[in-house]
Design an enzyme around this catalytic site. Structure first.
Site, PDB file in Angstrom:
ATOM      1  N   GLY A  43      50.204  45.033  52.830  1.00  0.00           N
ATOM      2  CA  GLY A  43      50.632  45.850  53.961  1.00  0.00           C
ATOM      3  C   GLY A  43      49.491  46.661  54.524  1.00  0.00           C
TER       4      GLY A  43
ATOM      5  N   SER B 178      47.632  46.295  57.305  1.00  0.00           N
ATOM      6  CA  SER B 178      47.313  46.295  58.734  1.00  0.00           C
ATOM      7  C   SER B 178      47.632  47.626  59.403  1.00  0.00           C
ATOM      8  CB  SER B 178      48.077  45.171  59.446  1.00  0.00           C
ATOM      9  OG  SER B 178      49.472  45.326  59.279  1.00  0.00           O
TER      10      SER B 178
ATOM     11  N   ASP C 140      54.073  37.144  53.066  1.00  0.00           N
ATOM     12  CA  ASP C 140      55.253  37.970  52.852  1.00  0.00           C
ATOM     13  C   ASP C 140      55.294  38.262  51.360  1.00  0.00           C
ATOM     14  OD1 ASP C 140      57.785  39.033  52.435  1.00  0.00           O
ATOM     15  OD2 ASP C 140      58.794  37.572  53.725  1.00  0.00           O
ATOM     16  N   VAL C 141      55.154  39.518  50.971  1.00  0.00           N
ATOM     17  CA  VAL C 141      55.056  39.839  49.546  1.00  0.00           C
ATOM     18  C   VAL C 141      56.357  39.576  48.799  1.00  0.00           C
ATOM     19  CG1 VAL C 141      53.212  41.518  49.910  1.00  0.00           C
ATOM     20  CG2 VAL C 141      55.609  42.296  49.858  1.00  0.00           C
TER      21      VAL C 141
ATOM     22  N   ASN D   7      51.186  48.220  48.509  1.00  0.00           N
ATOM     23  CA  ASN D   7      51.614  49.192  49.506  1.00  0.00           C
ATOM     24  C   ASN D   7      52.759  48.681  50.378  1.00  0.00           C
ATOM     25  OD1 ASN D   7      51.193  51.475  51.615  1.00  0.00           O
ATOM     26  ND2 ASN D   7      50.838  49.586  52.776  1.00  0.00           N
TER      27      ASN D   7
ATOM     28  N   SER E 215      56.880  56.771  45.999  1.00  0.00           N
ATOM     29  CA  SER E 215      57.384  57.749  46.962  1.00  0.00           C
ATOM     30  C   SER E 215      58.216  58.788  46.231  1.00  0.00           C
ATOM     31  CB  SER E 215      58.278  57.046  47.996  1.00  0.00           C
ATOM     32  OG  SER E 215      59.022  57.970  48.767  1.00  0.00           O
TER      33      SER E 215
ATOM     34  N   TYR F 168      65.913  51.569  49.258  1.00  0.00           N
ATOM     35  CA  TYR F 168      64.528  52.031  49.142  1.00  0.00           C
ATOM     36  C   TYR F 168      64.378  52.949  47.931  1.00  0.00           C
ATOM     37  CZ  TYR F 168      59.987  53.709  50.899  1.00  0.00           C
ATOM     38  OH  TYR F 168      58.646  54.012  51.052  1.00  0.00           O
TER      39      TYR F 168
ATOM     40  N   LYS G 289      61.890  52.118  44.746  1.00  0.00           N
ATOM     41  CA  LYS G 289      60.781  52.973  44.334  1.00  0.00           C
ATOM     42  C   LYS G 289      60.973  53.475  42.908  1.00  0.00           C
ATOM     43  CE  LYS G 289      58.251  52.825  48.079  1.00  0.00           C
ATOM     44  NZ  LYS G 289      56.948  52.131  48.082  1.00  0.00           N
TER      45      LYS G 289
END
Length: 264
Positions: free
Chosen positions: A15, A17, A66-67, A93, A146, A159, A163
């Site tokens: 990630g 970019s 695509d991870v 990331n 996070s 999410y 995490k």
């Protein structure tokens, strides 16, 4: 100017970019590392990162993956070896997040969040570890976590779950690979001004909310990039299984905010 020396080392950043990933890739390059800049859909931005890497005097390649695809992640690690001869640093990331209450959530988006944010981190950690073991010289892996890992923010269950999972995974892995001198650590960025964050909030909201954080502002990606470089610095070779919280105090008890009184 950082004094972290990563000359001769090779890093993969997923990630990379945009946002924190971009800042991490540039900071590692500034420290002398060659960098594999992973992207999924932002090719132009990834190429801009490579141009900046080269301006810093380092080498880099872009790699589309695509991870959430284990095979693609393994191919990316192999590309690092094919192009630069080795892999010393891996930074997970890449993330995805939809924001809905769990009982109303679109399950395709819920699964996508878990597949990218949790499984993507696991796939990189696994593939990077395998390569570092083959090399026999140790290495450093950093997972971008996070405060969502321990703060149950509403409308972000997938999410939050992801995490929290990668934090336990990282600590478990740190024990399992310590004998190989591979260090696995986490960074917990707080509310950071990134393109991903602007998916959910306007400029006005970001500014007003940032002012309420104990340090009075949002974080920026460059601060997170420097923290990632710190965790990957070979001088910190006694640091593993740790989580570095860089959040401006946002996860402190609410009464730590300026002008508020502690509860009785």
């Amino acid at each position: 100017m950082t004094d972290v020396n990563l000359k001769g080392r090779v890093a993969v950043v997923t990630g990379a970019s945009l946002g924190i990933g971009r800042a991490a890739a540039l900071e590692l390059a500034r420290c002398g590392a060659s960098v594999v800049v992973n992207y999924r859909s932002h090719l132009h931005q990834a190429e801009e990162v490579i141009a900046e890497v080269e301006k810093l005097g380092s080498r880099g390649i872009v790699f589309q993956a695509d991870v959430a695809d284990q095979g693609a992640v393994e191919a990316m690690v192999q590309a690092a070896v094919d192009n630069f001869g080795r892999l010393d640093i891996a930074v997970s990331n890449a993330a995805y997040s939809d924001r809905e209450r769990f009982f109303e959530a679109d399950m395709a988006g819920f699964h996508r969040t878990v597949n990218v944010t949790m499984w993507g981190a696991f796939y990189l950690m696994r593939a990077a570890t395998q390569q570092m073991i083959r090399q026999g010289e140790g290495g450093a892996i950093c997972l971008v976590s996070s405060p969502h890992a321990f703060i149950p923010a509403p409308k972000a269950m997938a999410y939050n779950m992801s995490k929290a999972a990668i934090e336990h995974a990282a600590r478990t892995a740190a024990i399992e690979v310590a004998e190989y001198k591979i260090r696995i650590n986490l960074i917990q960025p707080g509310w950071t001004d990134t393109p991903g964050e602007r998916k959910f909030a306007s400029e006005e909201t970001l500014q007003s909310a940032g002012a309420k954080i104990p340090l009075g502002r949002l974080g920026n990606p460059e601060e997170m990039g420097r923290a990632i470089a710190f965790l990957c610095d070979p001088r910190n070779d006694y640091l593993t299984g740790a989580a570095l919280l860089v959040d401006g105090g946002i996860s402190l008890p609410w009464w730590a905010n300026r002008g508020s009184a502690a509860p009785a």
